[in-house]
Design an enzyme around this catalytic site. Structure first.
Site, PDB file in Angstrom:
ATOM      1  N   ILE A  14       0.869  -1.190   0.000  1.00 19.80           N
ATOM      2  CA  ILE A  14       0.000   0.000   0.000  1.00 19.80           C
ATOM      3  C   ILE A  14       0.897   1.228   0.000  1.00 19.80           C
ATOM      4  CG2 ILE A  14      -1.900   1.201   1.161  1.00 19.80           C
ATOM      5  CD1 ILE A  14      -2.786  -1.345   2.397  1.00 19.80           C
ATOM      6  N   HIS A  15       1.337   1.675  -1.169  1.00 22.64           N
ATOM      7  CA  HIS A  15       2.210   2.851  -1.222  1.00 22.64           C
ATOM      8  C   HIS A  15       1.360   4.119  -1.379  1.00 22.64           C
ATOM      9  CE1 HIS A  15       1.933   3.351  -5.623  1.00 22.64           C
ATOM     10  NE2 HIS A  15       1.688   2.070  -5.564  1.00 22.64           N
ATOM     11  N   ALA A  16       2.036   5.244  -1.571  1.00 23.11           N
ATOM     12  CA  ALA A  16       1.364   6.543  -1.459  1.00 23.11           C
ATOM     13  C   ALA A  16       0.044   6.661  -2.235  1.00 23.11           C
ATOM     14  CB  ALA A  16       2.327   7.648  -1.898  1.00 23.11           C
ATOM     15  N   ALA A  19      -2.804   4.362  -1.075  1.00 22.67           N
ATOM     16  CA  ALA A  19      -3.125   4.788   0.291  1.00 22.67           C
ATOM     17  C   ALA A  19      -4.022   6.021   0.239  1.00 22.67           C
ATOM     18  CB  ALA A  19      -1.842   5.093   1.059  1.00 22.67           C
TER      19      ALA A  19
END
Lengths: 88, 578
Positions: A14-16, A19
């Site tokens: 779950i990266h930027a 997210a």
């Protein structure tokens, strides 16, 4: 209370970007929504909270919604998870 | 002379004087305040201004960089709206009676400590960069020293800094910032992804760069090897200057063949866009310099699968294409199956004349559930770029209205479910003579048209394009076909909507001059033909082509006569064309 478990399949976890989308989706609902990972739990409406977990690939996370629109919230969040390719 | 080795992060070589970007001294001193309510108001004012700035930065990023990269700023904006973060700062102002800047700095410091304690991996650093970048912007406003004006070089420089931030990098103009060197950072940090997008040679992770490079030192940045040379010898300078020139020559050649959008007679070129069949074809389209995607056939999704592809599978495929095209227009055609492309899982009745039977939009109406799935996937993907959707083989206005209505219904349902949908332009393929003849009636109902010349030819000439025995009758360049195309282009222009050709004709050297003369807005061809099409169009004189097109539609002859005429009028004059 509505609860659901997800297996993260995305390579980058779950990266930027996902997210942000998850937080945006969660923020549309009145329910209290939390994201739990490795016994740490954060508010899913908080981007900094979500990023602090550092959820990686093949992690298992649990999302809980509590409130009048909990069912719709979990449905919408599931939809975002799938469309971002985070989960199957 | 001094040589350093860092991490090669963005390709290319640059040489220029160093410009040290030390950032503003935003050291925060604890200050007691009297009125917490007023202080919280001041905090929100600073956050609002920062949010506005980030929106502007995001818009710039969307213009200069690809969509996913620009999304980083959406995350930054989300940080400013983080309820937990804001609540902590407000609580601190209220309970401890301290000023907003100190409270903000303390909460960010706590966050950093928390991250370092719980996630010791290298990812932590990147996440901190984003939070710090946003926090510094707000701090700047709180302390009356906004970040916006911090970079002031007005001559070409190599920026030397401690750590790049995304919001800094996106504002660098490649003509002034020739290269970047930083103490910290890795190949996957957000800022580096941006410098790569801007094609600025960058070396990161070069410990001690800021402390050992002085303002005005001549610096060579080799973004290919990670080498940084400070105050090079004359010989080194000469070598690298030559390398840079070579690079520039190569880039100019590429640019000239790709992006020169002016025709020999200075009129604007029509758009040259790509036909693709798979998301992975986008690479080829971009390399060929396509102005967009004019036709994305979605059949592959349906033909390569044993079952109907799900909404999410389709959504991801469309999204990938839109995101990679980074804001360039993308036209997706809804499934054109049936006819010669049958699906095992959609058992259809055997038809005597499949090409005149239940195919394309007709099949979609007889399988409304699968059609709805595709419409939903398209509406959702539209968020990621500039999407046009077109329906294949429309024959009557009722069909068009029905398809539009179904799309409107799915849009309403998605919105009701809180699922994001984007803007979509709606158009039709012009393939049946019925639509071509009544093009003026259809033009007021759509946002664009695309002429599918393969099917249009087969229906106008009543010749099956797969049947060898009537192959000589399948004549795309027959005056009858051109007269219909002229009707369609005229009807579209009367209604101020664009029209393209997406069949084989768009890459046919005999047809292109005629289509240019008719004022066609876009040519959609296979990526490998794009350069050829562009080169030919650039050479044509628009006024002469108008005369040529007018002549062709009054000819009584066959394909052969039309081609002989074009050959004589266009290609003999310019003998270089093969």
């Amino acid at each position: 209370m509505e609860k659901r478990e997800y297996n993260i399949i995305a390579e980058t976890g779950i990266h930027a970007r996902p997210a942000t989308l998850l937080v945006q989706t969660a923020s549309k609902f009145n329910s209290d929504i939390t994201l739990e990972y490795q016994e740490k739990s954060v508010n899913l409406k908080s981007i900094m909270g979500v990023m602090s977990l550092g959820v990686g690939q093949s992690a298992s996370v649990t999302i809980t919604a509590d409130g009048e629109d909990e069912k719709q919230a979990i449905a919408a969040i599931t939809e975002t998870m799938k469309s971002e390719g985070l989960t199957d | 002379m001094k040589t350093f080795m860092g991490i090669a992060a963005s390709n290319g070589i640059a040489i220029a004087p160093a410009f040290r970007l030390t950032g503003l001294n935003l050291s925060v001193k604890k200050r007691s305040i009297e009125d917490p309510t007023a202080e919280i108001k001041r905090l929100h004012a600073a956050i609002d201004v920062s949010k506005d700035e980030l929106l502007i930065i995001k818009r710039k990023a969307l213009k200069d960089l690809s969509h996913p990269v620009a999304e980083v700023f959406q995350a930054h904006i989300a940080i400013l709206a983080d309820p937990v973060f804001l609540e902590k700062i407000e609580l601190m102002i209220k309970q401890n009676g301290v000023d907003a800047a100190f409270a903000l700095q303390t909460v960010v410091d706590d966050y950093r400590k928390h991250l370092q304690a719980t996630t010791p991996d290298h990812q932590t650093r990147y996440r901190l960069v984003d939070v710090n970048d946003v926090a510094r912007r707000v701090l700047g406003h709180l302390l009356g020293r906004p970040l916006a004006s911090s970079f002031q070089a007005d001559y070409p420089v190599i920026v030397v800094t401690h750590e790049l931030t995304p919001s800094q990098t996106v504002q660098f103009s490649p003509s002034l910032v020739r290269g970047i060197v930083s103490d910290m950072g890795g190949q996957t940090s957000h800022a580096v992804i941006m410098s790569r997008g801007l094609a600025i040679p960058t070396v990161v992770g070069l410990q001690g760069a800021l402390s050992s490079i002085h303002d005005g030192d001549i610096v060579i940045v080799n973004g290919l090897t990670g080498e940084v040379i400070v105050n090079p010898t004359d010989a080194q300078r000469a070598t690298y200057t030559e390398l840079i020139k070579e690079d520039q020559r190569r880039n100019h050649q590429l640019m000239a063949s790709k992006q020169e959008n002016v025709r020999a007679d200075k009129k604007r070129l029509p758009m040259i866009v790509a036909n693709i069949g798979l998301p992975s074809d986008v690479d080829g389209a971009l390399k060929a310099g396509a102005d967009g995607v004019g036709l994305f056939r979605t059949e592959f999704l349906f033909l390569s699968s044993k079952r109907l592809p799900t909404e999410n599978e389709q959504f991801r495929a469309y999204k990938v294409v839109l995101a990679q095209m980074a804001g360039r227009p993308v036209t997706i055609r809804t499934a054109d199956v049936g006819g010669d492309k049958t699906l095992p899982y959609l058992r259809a009745a055997t038809e005597a004349n499949p090409f005149l039977g239940n195919r394309a939009i007709r099949l979609a109406f007889s399988q409304p559930d699968s059609f709805r799935v595709q419409l939903r996937a398209l509406l959702r993907a539209a968020v990621y770029g500039k999407l046009s959707v077109m329906f294949p083989l429309v024959t009557t206005l009722d069909e068009l209205k029905r398809a539009k209505q179904m799309m409107a219904n799915e849009r309403a349902k998605l919105t009701h479910q809180h699922i994001s949908v984007g803007d979509v332009r709606v158009g039709i393929m012009v393939e049946t003579p019925a639509v071509a003849v009544l093009a003026d009636q259809f033009a007021s109902e759509v946002d664009f048209m695309s002429i599918g010349t393969n099917d249009l030819t087969q229906y106008v000439m009543a010749a099956d394009r797969g049947n060898q025995q009537v192959a000589d009758l399948y004549q795309p360049n027959n005056p009858a076909v051109f007269r219909l195309i002229k009707t369609v282009i005229g009807a579209c222009h009367d209604n101020h909507i664009p029209v393209s050709v997406c069949g084989e004709m768009a890459a046919d050297k005999m047809a292109i001059p005629i289509l240019v003369g008719m004022g066609l807005d876009a040519f959609s061809a296979n990526p490998r033909s794009i350069n050829k099409v562009r080169c030919l169009i650039k050479r044509l004189n628009h006024r002469k082509m108008v005369t040529l097109a007018n002549k062709v539609v009054t000819m009584a002859g066959t394909t052969n006569q039309v081609e002989a005429f074009v050959q004589q009028a266009v290609h003999n004059e310019a003998q270089t064309y093969k």
